[in-house]
Design a protein around this motif. Sequence first.
Motif, short mmCIF file in Angstrom:
data_model
loop_
_atom_site.label_atom_id
_atom_site.label_comp_id
_atom_site.label_asym_id
_atom_site.label_seq_id
_atom_site.Cartn_x
_atom_site.Cartn_y
_atom_site.Cartn_z
N VAL A 84 0.86 -1.19 0.00
CA VAL A 84 0.00 0.00 0.00
C VAL A 84 0.89 1.23 0.00
O VAL A 84 1.88 1.30 0.73
N ILE A 85 0.51 2.20 -0.83
CA ILE A 85 1.14 3.53 -0.76
C ILE A 85 0.04 4.51 -0.40
O ILE A 85 -1.02 4.53 -1.04
N THR A 86 0.26 5.32 0.64
CA THR A 86 -0.71 6.34 1.02
C THR A 86 -0.41 7.61 0.22
O THR A 86 0.75 7.97 0.01
N PHE A 87 -1.48 8.29 -0.20
CA PHE A 87 -1.34 9.41 -1.14
C PHE A 87 -2.42 10.43 -0.84
O PHE A 87 -3.59 10.07 -0.65
N ASP A 88 -2.07 11.70 -0.78
CA ASP A 88 -3.04 12.74 -0.43
C ASP A 88 -4.00 13.04 -1.58
O ASP A 88 -3.61 12.97 -2.75
N ALA A 89 -5.22 13.42 -1.22
CA ALA A 89 -6.27 13.68 -2.21
C ALA A 89 -6.25 15.11 -2.74
O ALA A 89 -7.00 15.45 -3.64
N ASP A 90 -5.40 15.96 -2.17
CA ASP A 90 -5.47 17.39 -2.49
C ASP A 90 -4.58 17.83 -3.64
O ASP A 90 -4.48 19.01 -3.94
N GLN A 106 8.82 -3.52 -4.36
CA GLN A 106 8.87 -4.77 -5.12
C GLN A 106 10.19 -5.50 -4.89
O GLN A 106 10.24 -6.73 -4.92
N LYS A 107 11.24 -4.75 -4.63
CA LYS A 107 12.55 -5.37 -4.38
C LYS A 107 12.74 -5.78 -2.92
O LYS A 107 13.82 -6.20 -2.53
N GLY A 108 11.67 -5.62 -2.11
CA GLY A 108 11.72 -6.17 -0.75
C GLY A 108 11.85 -5.16 0.38
O GLY A 108 11.92 -5.55 1.54
N THR A 109 11.87 -3.85 0.07
CA THR A 109 11.88 -2.86 1.14
C THR A 109 10.48 -2.82 1.76
O THR A 109 9.49 -2.76 1.05
N ASP A 110 10.42 -2.87 3.10
CA ASP A 110 9.13 -2.93 3.78
C ASP A 110 8.47 -1.58 3.97
O ASP A 110 7.25 -1.49 4.12
N LEU A 111 9.28 -0.53 3.99
CA LEU A 111 8.78 0.80 4.36
C LEU A 111 9.49 1.84 3.50
O LEU A 111 10.72 1.92 3.51
N VAL A 112 8.71 2.61 2.74
CA VAL A 112 9.29 3.68 1.92
C VAL A 112 8.70 4.99 2.42
O VAL A 112 7.48 5.19 2.44
N LEU A 113 9.59 5.88 2.86
CA LEU A 113 9.17 7.10 3.57
C LEU A 113 9.50 8.33 2.74
O LEU A 113 10.64 8.54 2.33
N GLY A 114 8.48 9.15 2.49
CA GLY A 114 8.68 10.38 1.74
C GLY A 114 9.30 11.47 2.61
O GLY A 114 9.02 11.56 3.80
N VAL A 115 10.12 12.30 1.98
CA VAL A 115 10.76 13.43 2.67
C VAL A 115 10.45 14.70 1.87
O VAL A 115 10.89 14.85 0.74
N ARG A 116 9.66 15.61 2.47
CA ARG A 116 9.31 16.86 1.81
C ARG A 116 10.45 17.87 1.94
O ARG A 116 11.30 17.74 2.82
N PRO A 117 10.43 18.91 1.11
CA PRO A 117 11.50 19.92 1.20
C PRO A 117 11.58 20.60 2.56
O PRO A 117 12.65 20.91 3.04
N TYR A 147 4.19 0.83 2.20
CA TYR A 147 4.29 -0.25 3.18
C TYR A 147 4.09 -1.61 2.50
O TYR A 147 3.17 -1.76 1.68
N SER A 148 4.90 -2.59 2.89
CA SER A 148 4.58 -3.97 2.49
C SER A 148 3.38 -4.43 3.31
O SER A 148 3.22 -4.04 4.47
N MET A 149 2.54 -5.26 2.73
CA MET A 149 1.39 -5.77 3.49
C MET A 149 1.85 -6.71 4.60
O MET A 149 1.16 -6.87 5.60
N GLU A 150 3.02 -7.28 4.45
CA GLU A 150 3.57 -8.12 5.53
C GLU A 150 3.78 -7.28 6.80
O GLU A 150 3.44 -7.70 7.91
N LEU A 151 4.34 -6.08 6.63
CA LEU A 151 4.53 -5.17 7.76
C LEU A 151 3.18 -4.84 8.40
O LEU A 151 3.02 -4.92 9.62
N TYR A 152 2.20 -4.50 7.57
CA TYR A 152 0.86 -4.17 8.08
C TYR A 152 0.25 -5.35 8.84
O TYR A 152 -0.28 -5.18 9.94
N ARG A 153 0.35 -6.52 8.26
CA ARG A 153 -0.28 -7.70 8.91
C ARG A 153 0.42 -8.04 10.22
O ARG A 153 -0.22 -8.54 11.15
N ASN A 154 1.70 -7.77 10.31
CA ASN A 154 2.42 -8.07 11.56
C ASN A 154 2.00 -7.14 12.69
O ASN A 154 1.95 -7.56 13.84
N GLN A 155 1.70 -5.88 12.39
CA GLN A 155 1.16 -5.01 13.44
C GLN A 155 -0.33 -5.32 13.64
O GLN A 155 -0.82 -5.27 14.76
N GLY A 156 -1.02 -5.61 12.55
CA GLY A 156 -2.42 -6.01 12.63
C GLY A 156 -3.42 -4.88 12.41
O GLY A 156 -4.63 -5.11 12.36
#
Length: 215
Positions: A84-90, A106-117, A147-156
């Motif tokens: 899942v990637i979260t994305f703003d509607a605005d 897709q290459k196996g990173t569980d968490l990709v975090l955006g950094v704004r200016p 987020y990988s869904m594996e990460l999400y499922r592990n927290q629940g």
Amino acid sequence: YNMGEYKVAIVIPAFNEEDTIAQVVNAVKDYGCPIVVNDGSTDNTKIIAFQSGAIIVNHINNQGYDNALNSGFIEADKRDFDAVITFDADGQHCPTILKIYIDKLQKGTDLVLGVRPKPARFAEAVFMFYTRLRFNWKDPLCGMKGYSMELYRNQGYFDSYNSIGTQLALFGLFNQYSYAQIDVPVYERYDRPRISSTLKSNASILIALIKSVRI
């Protein structure tokens, strides 16, 4: 948008975003399956998002950002997405960056975090100071995270305390899941921000920070 067998959901929480939602849904469709969580909108957000080709999750009443994301993740989990990637509607997020997020996931990173200016508010800078010190996490309140869904499922679940979209990422960092940080350009928005008045928003952010430190 299956990227072979790899399925990505783009979860978009939306509250009264009829002016931008069609543009956002159409922009992300090339990268993944848009799931719009209509969070009690009183305008035409739901109809426009549906007509634009999004899966709709509907809240009758406004439940806030984190509960909207909770509902989006539940839907993505039910439909067996891989990430899942979260994305703003605005319309503030740049859709072409999704390609980089998906490549990392897709290459196996569980968490990709955006950094704004730069942070938008004083309280965000305080939150950033804590997460940089503790995890080298540069921008906890950027709304574009993968987020990988594996990460999400592990927290629940995605969120349990109105963390302003940070709890699942913090769970991943605490538990040493693999992560990457990506610089994301942010476009100006022309209407009101997602979190209302400055005083109220700073308070909400600082409360979320205090709760995250206690985890």
